[in-house]
Enzyme design. Structure first.
Site, PDB file in Angstrom:
ATOM      1  N   HIS A  30       0.820  -1.221   0.000  1.00 46.51           N
ATOM      2  CA  HIS A  30       0.000   0.000   0.000  1.00 46.51           C
ATOM      3  C   HIS A  30       0.849   1.265   0.000  1.00 46.51           C
ATOM      4  CE1 HIS A  30       0.080  -0.052   4.571  1.00 46.51           C
ATOM      5  NE2 HIS A  30      -0.001   1.247   4.404  1.00 46.51           N
ATOM      6  N   ASP A  49       1.229  -7.642   2.305  1.00 42.94           N
ATOM      7  CA  ASP A  49       1.339  -6.207   2.027  1.00 42.94           C
ATOM      8  C   ASP A  49       2.795  -5.773   1.771  1.00 42.94           C
ATOM      9  OD1 ASP A  49       0.855  -3.506   1.829  1.00 42.94           O
ATOM     10  OD2 ASP A  49      -0.424  -3.400   3.593  1.00 42.94           O
ATOM     11  N   SER A  56       4.122   2.195   8.409  1.00 44.95           N
ATOM     12  CA  SER A  56       3.884   1.194   7.392  1.00 44.95           C
ATOM     13  C   SER A  56       5.156   0.993   6.589  1.00 44.95           C
ATOM     14  CB  SER A  56       2.765   1.622   6.463  1.00 44.95           C
ATOM     15  OG  SER A  56       1.554   1.209   7.009  1.00 44.95           O
TER      16      SER A  56
HETATM   17  N1  ARG Z   1      -4.824   0.775   7.934  1.00 47.17           N
HETATM   18  C1  ARG Z   1      -3.554   0.787   7.282  1.00 47.17           C
HETATM   19  C2  ARG Z   1      -2.909   2.196   7.336  1.00 47.17           C
HETATM   20  O1  ARG Z   1      -3.481   3.079   7.950  1.00 47.17           O
HETATM   21  C3  ARG Z   1      -3.609   0.273   5.900  1.00 47.17           C
HETATM   22  C4  ARG Z   1      -4.356   1.110   4.905  1.00 47.17           C
HETATM   23  C5  ARG Z   1      -4.351   0.563   3.528  1.00 47.17           C
HETATM   24  N2  ARG Z   1      -5.230  -0.558   3.372  1.00 47.17           N
HETATM   25  C6  ARG Z   1      -6.583  -0.446   3.131  1.00 47.17           C
HETATM   26  N3  ARG Z   1      -7.315  -1.527   3.049  1.00 47.17           N
HETATM   27  N4  ARG Z   1      -7.165   0.718   2.924  1.00 47.17           N
HETATM   28  O2  ARG Z   1      -2.233   2.675   6.481  1.00 47.17           O
HETATM   29  N1  ASP Z   2      -1.377   1.481   8.148  1.00 43.19           N
HETATM   30  C1  ASP Z   2      -0.558   2.520   8.748  1.00 43.19           C
HETATM   31  C2  ASP Z   2       0.448   3.125   7.726  1.00 43.19           C
HETATM   32  O1  ASP Z   2       0.215   3.085   6.539  1.00 43.19           O
HETATM   33  C3  ASP Z   2       0.149   2.025   9.944  1.00 43.19           C
HETATM   34  C4  ASP Z   2      -0.694   2.175  11.175  1.00 43.19           C
HETATM   35  O2  ASP Z   2      -1.431   3.167  11.280  1.00 43.19           O
HETATM   36  O3  ASP Z   2      -0.574   1.321  12.067  1.00 43.19           O
HETATM   37  O4  ASP Z   2       1.399   3.768   8.099  1.00 43.19           O
END
Ligand code: ARG
Ligand code: ASP
Length: 730
Positions: free
Chosen positions: A88, A224, A642
């Site tokens: 991502h 990921d 991330s």
């Molecule tokens: N929650 C994670 C972060 O804040 C991953 C976000 C990307 N994945 C998603 N399904 N939107 O970045």
């Molecule tokens: N998913 C988040 C990121 O892209 C990581 C987190 O918030 O734990 O940095």
């Protein structure tokens, strides 16, 4: 602010030999690990020294860690500059190389030799050369009685001078940031590389497996990851893209440990966390839990429902709104989890208790005696702006037509000469906007969001245009939307493009006028108040944190995340985040198969992966016949972490951080080691995908694979920690 309780940890652990309180909270500055954290880390099982992690005199782990594009983290995993980050995080690049004929998102991408690696314009990675405390230089000679405004202007002048001195005659850059609300300043001398090529990425059915359904969720099964390579000029120096550039020779790269993870194993996350607010008082956390988060969630509930309905009806809309939907859903889901976690952990009550203790201490100290009362007053002054502030951002600008009118308003208001200069950019902005714009969806958004604003926000914050519409359409917001969209040039690409040469007319456009009025009122009644409260709060928070430090002289404090390099340490761990829910520490390929049987398109499993599963063709990457996929650890992380490496006791890579469990998202305000867990992709799944799924084993040949287990009994861990003297704060 659980760190207030942390000082008891070591005593509790050693003397009572059971641990009620845990040491994992904190995002620590790497150059201070030696002074502050080394023993705590050893007590959790670390077998390196702080110098192995951060050193300016010799190569150390820090030399393998980069800020990836300024928004994620990446790490070097070979002596040829091979770089690992999340799928991502690399998504934008992968998408830009994709087309209908060559769909890298669906098919994945693997460069089978270096000449197939794809350059990425604008992408850069940044290493940290060294970190320096420049607090003295920033404040030297300034009279402590200097007023806040003057102080800030003196500092603003000094920072560039300090940076200039630190980097003169080098190709380095420097950033200086305030820490602890400006009680301290640290400088980061950096080195950036700009020729970063895409090496590999799995298909999104692996890299995004679980999609929004599984976002912030455990059990998790996302692969990921994506891979890049850093290139340098032939002499090894950073350079813009050029064909003759060569793979970087890094000062350090992370070996990869396939020995496996078990609860209790030491783990460390090294990266660039974006933003946390651990020192907020109850005066801020209470309205967040009770007012702000519920308001943001409520508006996003509606936006998502409207988009979802249209996305389900049409494939075209589904594709157009996929990334917008994901963006809105990410933080919508985060805030729901955050509120849940804050309630489970009784964060407000805990903060109130800490404030009570502070007040008792402060009563006899004139400098601090009225601090909390003052802060309470300022938050009370700010409170009425919270609803209109959040509704402006979420609801008013949630109507795409209003946000686009706002973004392009400068063009229509500019002089002819200025317009000529802006024309090209405005056109390309419009191309981008209308490509993913569906008028009926936006009309429905507009009608619902205006209705919510009119009903939920105090009339004192209603612009005249809204008041008039409310009176005219008598609660029929669909009619209101109909009228605006019929007349506005922003509702269609053709009309918008045509009006670029007739800007006068646009100044009377209904969407343009509505946006302008909303924004003017927002600036006057919301932003103006928040500027004033914001600068008062900056000063009060600076004092509060300083007071906390004076009140707890034996205590270790960590600064809030601010996109600078940090280390978080903890253990691989399972937990019980809520009553009756148990999260085990590891998921396996079986879980992907089960999820894929649900019929939810987020869980589509590529056939080839399924075949490998059926044949149990896991190579040397499985454990007891099962293929590990993701695991949980207790490292304190946030957005920006991330792509961060999860590192074992001796500095090898065991996982790739990418998310947190739902209840953990409160850790941005209130980390709790019992409840909070970060989610990482197991390196063995990564290697399995590269090797067996992609057939790109030449990349594995480049890496250094080790298989080690560093499991220590609690007694061994405490003996290791006691070898040194117990940590004394600076
Ligand atoms: N929650 C994670 C972060 O804040 C991953 C976000 C990307 N994945 C998603 N399904 N939107 O970045
Ligand atoms: N998913 C988040 C990121 O892209 C990581 C987190 O918030 O734990 O940095």
């Amino acid at each position: 602010m659980n760190m207030l309780r942390k000082s008891f940890l070591l005593t509790a652990a050693f003397l009572l030999s059971f641990t009620v309180l845990r040491a994992e909270e904190g995002m620590w500055l790497p150059q201070l690990l030696k002074a502050l954290n080394e023993n705590d880390m050893k007590a959790l099982g670390m077998r390196m020294s702080a110098e192995d992690i951060y050193s300016v005199n010799r190569s150390s782990l820090k030399d393998a860690i980069v800020s990836f594009g300024g928004f994620c983290t990446g790490e070097v995993i070979s002596d040829q500059g091979l770089l690992l980050t999340n799928y991502h995080c690399g998504y934008g690049q992968i998408q830009r190389h994709s087309s209908v004929e060559n769909d890298l998102l669906t098919n994945g991408f693997w460069a089978m030799s270096k000449k197939d690696e794809l350059p990425n314009k604008g992408l850069f990675v940044t290493f940290i050369v060294r970190i320096e405390d420049v607090t003295q230089q920033v404040f030297s000679g300034i009279d402590p009685k200097t007023g806040e405004k003057e102080l800030q202007s003196i500092i603003a002048k000094r920072l560039p001078e300090i940076k200039e001195k630190a980097t003169a005659g080098t190709h380095y850059d420097a950033v200086i940031k305030p820490f602890f609300y400006g009680n301290k300043y640290f400088m980061f001398v950096t080195e950036s590389y700009k020729d970063i090529r895409l090496v590999g990425a799995p298909p999104s059915a692996i890299g995004k497996f679980g999609g929004d359904t599984d976002n912030w969720v455990w059990p998790r099964h996302t692969g990921d990851f994506s891979m890049f390579r850093i290139y340098t000029a032939p002499d090894g120096s950073p350079a813009e893209y050029a064909e003759e550039n060569v793979p970087m020779k890094p000062k350090h790269f992370l070996p990869i440990n396939i020995g496996g993870v078990k609860p209790g194993d030491f783990s460390m996350v090294f990266g660039f966390p974006g933003r946390t607010q651990e020192y907020l008082t109850s005066y801020a956390v209470k309205p967040l839990v009770e007012t702000i988060n519920p308001a943001r969630i409520k508006v996003r509930d509606e936006k998502l429902a409207i988009m979802r309905a249209d996305m389900q009806k049409s494939d075209k809309v589904r594709i157009q709104y996929a990334s917008k939907y994901a963006r809105v859903a990410n933080y919508w889901k985060k805030w729901i989890g955050e509120n849940r976690g804050l309630k489970i952990s009784q964060a407000v009550a805990a903060k109130e208790k800490e404030e009570k203790a502070f007040q008792t201490w402060a009563n006899s100290r004139p400098e601090y005696a009225s601090l909390l009362a003052d802060m309470k007053k300022v938050y009370a002054q700010q409170l009425p702006t919270e609803m209109p502030y959040n509704y402006m951002r979420e609801a008013v600008f949630g109507a795409e037509i209003l946000y686009f009118a706002y973004r392009t308003s400068h063009y229509f208001e500019a002089s002819e000469a200025e317009r000529a200069k802006m024309l090209k950019k405005t056109k390309s902005q419009a191309e981008g906007f209308y490509k993913n714009y569906n008028l009926p969806t936006d009309k429905a958004l507009f009608a619902r969001l205006m209705e919510m604003y009119a009903n939920d926000i105090d009339a004192a914050y209603h612009p005249d245009a809204l008041k008039k519409a409310v009176a005219k359409y008598k609660g029929n917001y669909a009619k209101f939307a109909e009228a605006v969209f019929k007349k506005s040039v922003f509702a269609s690409k053709e009309k918008f493009m045509a009006s670029l040469s007739k800007p006068k007319k646009v100044l009377k456009d209904p969407a343009f006028l509505l946006t302008k009025e909303f924004y003017a009122l927002y600036k006057e009644k919301v932003v103006a108040v928040r500027k004033e409260t914001g600068s008062k709060l900056d000063l009060l928070m600076r004092k509060y944190v300083k007071g906390l430090m004076e009140m707890n002289p034996g205590q270790k404090f960590y600064p809030d995340a601010n996109s600078t390099m940090r280390v978080s340490f903890g253990i691989i761990d399972e937990n019980e985040p809520e009553d009756g829910i148990r999260y085990t520490h590891q998921t396996h390929l079986e879980g992907i198969v089960r999820k894929s049987e649900s019929g939810n398109p987020d869980f589509r499993m590529p056939k080839k992966l399924r075949d490998l599963y059926e044949r149990k063709d896991y190579g040397r990457w499985a454990e007891n016949g099962k293929m590990p996929v993701c695991f949980l650890a207790s490292n304190h992380t946030t957005g920006g972490n991330s792509g961060s490496p999860i590192i074992d006791a001796e500095g090898n890579l065991i996982g790739l951080n990418f998310d947190r469990t739902w209840q953990s998202t409160m850790s941005d305000i209130n980390y709790n080691a019992t409840i909070c867990r970060n989610i990482g992709m197991d390196v063995r799944y990564l290697l399995f995908i590269i090797d067996k799924y992609a057939g790109a084993s030449h990349l594995i040949d480049e890496m250094k694979i080790v298989s080690k287990v560093y499991r220590q009994t609690p007694a061994q861990k405490s003996a290791a920690a006691q070898e040194g003297t117990l940590t004394k704060p600076e």
